[in-house]
Design an enzyme around this catalytic site. Structure first.
Site, short mmCIF file in Angstrom:
data_model
loop_
_atom_site.label_atom_id
_atom_site.label_comp_id
_atom_site.label_asym_id
_atom_site.label_seq_id
_atom_site.Cartn_x
_atom_site.Cartn_y
_atom_site.Cartn_z
N THR A 161 0.99 -1.38 -0.02
CA THR A 161 -0.06 -0.04 -0.03
C THR A 161 0.83 1.17 -0.21
O THR A 161 2.02 1.30 0.69
CB THR A 161 -0.74 0.01 1.01
OG1 THR A 161 -1.77 -1.00 1.06
CG2 THR A 161 -1.68 1.42 1.59
N ARG A 189 -14.79 -6.14 0.23
CA ARG A 189 -13.89 -6.06 1.45
C ARG A 189 -13.46 -4.43 1.25
O ARG A 189 -12.86 -4.16 0.20
CB ARG A 189 -13.10 -6.76 1.62
CG ARG A 189 -12.10 -6.47 2.78
CD ARG A 189 -10.81 -5.99 2.48
NE ARG A 189 -10.05 -5.76 3.82
CZ ARG A 189 -8.88 -5.10 3.97
NH1 ARG A 189 -8.52 -4.28 2.73
NH2 ARG A 189 -8.22 -4.80 4.64
N GLY A 191 -10.79 -1.65 3.12
CA GLY A 191 -9.98 -1.63 4.16
C GLY A 191 -9.83 -0.11 4.85
O GLY A 191 -10.54 0.69 4.79
N ASP A 192 -8.74 -0.09 5.53
CA ASP A 192 -8.64 1.28 6.32
C ASP A 192 -8.00 2.44 5.51
O ASP A 192 -8.35 3.43 5.86
CB ASP A 192 -7.48 1.21 7.39
CG ASP A 192 -6.14 0.66 6.71
OD1 ASP A 192 -6.11 -0.48 6.15
OD2 ASP A 192 -5.31 1.58 6.73
N THR A 211 -0.52 1.75 7.10
CA THR A 211 -0.54 0.57 6.20
C THR A 211 -0.37 -0.62 7.22
O THR A 211 -0.20 -0.49 8.11
CB THR A 211 0.69 0.60 5.22
OG1 THR A 211 0.67 -0.62 4.67
CG2 THR A 211 1.99 0.99 5.89
N GLY A 212 -0.73 -1.70 6.56
CA GLY A 212 -0.71 -2.85 7.21
C GLY A 212 -2.08 -3.62 7.27
O GLY A 212 -2.93 -3.51 6.42
N GLY A 214 -5.66 -3.77 7.56
CA GLY A 214 -6.57 -2.83 7.59
C GLY A 214 -7.52 -3.00 8.61
O GLY A 214 -7.95 -1.99 9.24
#
Ligand code: ASP
Length: 302
Positions: A161, A189, A191-192, A211-212, A214
């Site tokens: 990301t 889905r 994510g963050d 990042t990571g 989410g």
């Protein structure tokens, strides 16, 4: 000139053979994007323009999981998320479940500047991209071999990301984050990265991009938490970033990383995993470009 600063990331998580094999190319990609973003700041561009332009460069680089090179969901399709936030006005724009749009971060900017909304998803995002004449690409443009292999092996990770935070010469901050999400995720889905406050946030004191994993970033509202710690507890930037990463409620034991910049031009990096692809130039012109724990532009001894 007033202080300027910039930081970028290209994803955080576990190490992999692919990352090791492409170590130099990753560093080059990070450095090139960083230097182009910094040059814009030196010319007086706004933080908002700089974070958008820098994230576009990373979206176009197939090594990263955003734009070209995005992760594939369990149907083998690309669905991208992005968000941008202006710390000065607190205006924000975000998109999710985006297909075909070459640079989702620019679509997020259009949501911010050309609509009365903050977040547009799916078919509506595509319609907005067409309305604003953003560049569209066929679906296979986004798909790269690395992501096909990750899906085949049923690996559920993000790998790259991208994000950028910047302080411009007028003292304004901005943040931008863009992603292809997580490999092998359920279709739909989100994510963050496109959630304001979770994967992207900016105000008049600091700007952060995360990042990571989410799901973990969402439930811990990470980017906003850094701003709160600075505002309410008076913490310096790096301490606030470390505090958030250290104290995440970690029920699913995930990987999280973040980059931040504050109004004084300090930059902060923090992550709880093997690596975070990252780079930055602070108020004094000090440059960092790194992937693993230690060093700058130097491969750590393994
Ligand atoms: N945070 C992104 C997501 O969950 C993935 C990543 O950063 O690698 O969509």
């Amino acid at each position: 000139m007033n202080k300027i600063a910039i930081a970028i990331h290209g994803g955080a998580g576990q190490n992999s053979e692919f990352i090791e094999a492409n170590y130099d190319a990753y560093l080059e990609g990070l450095k090139a994007a960083l230097e182009q973003g910094y040059a814009l700041l030196q010319k007086g561009s706004s933080a908002l323009d700089v974070v958008e332009a820098t994230v576009r460069i990373l979206e176009d680089n197939p090594l990263f999981n955003a734009g070209k090179g995005s992760a594939l969901n369990s149907n083998g399709k690309v669905e991208m998320d992005a968000a941008i936030m202006d710390g000065k006005s607190h205006a924000a724009g975000a998109v999710s479940m985006v297909t075909q749009v070459k640079n989702p971060i620019s679509l997020a900017r259009k949501v911010m500047s050309n609509t009365k909304h903050v977040h547009i998803a799916g078919y509506g995002a595509l319609e907005l991209a067409k309305l604003n004449q953003l560049e569209l690409m066929p679906e296979d443009y986004f798909i790269v071999e690395r992501q096909i292999n990750d899906l085949k092996e049923e690996k559920s990770y993000g790998h790259g990301t991208v994000g950028c935070v910047a302080l411009d010469a007028s003292g304004h901050l901005a943040s931008a984050t863009s992603t292809g999400g997580i490999s092998n995720s359920l279709p739909g889905r989100v994510g963050d990265s496109c959630m304001i406050g979770a994967g992207c946030y900016a105000n008049t004191q600091c700007a952060s991009s995360c990042t990571g994993d989410g799901e973990l970033i969402i439930i811990n509202v990470i980017a906003h938490r850094v701003a709160l710690l600075m505002e309410l507890k008076g913490m310096p930037l790096q301490a606030a970033c470390d505090n958030v990463i250290r104290n995440i409620d970690n029920p699913i034991n995930g990987d999280v990383g973040m980059i931040s910049v504050d109004v004084d031009g300090n930059i902060g990096f923090s992550f709880n995993c093997d690596r975070m692809h990252r780079a930055g130039i602070d108020h004094s012109g000090n440059m960092v470009v790194d992937i693993y724990e230690k060093g700058s532009m130097l491969r750590p001894d393994k």
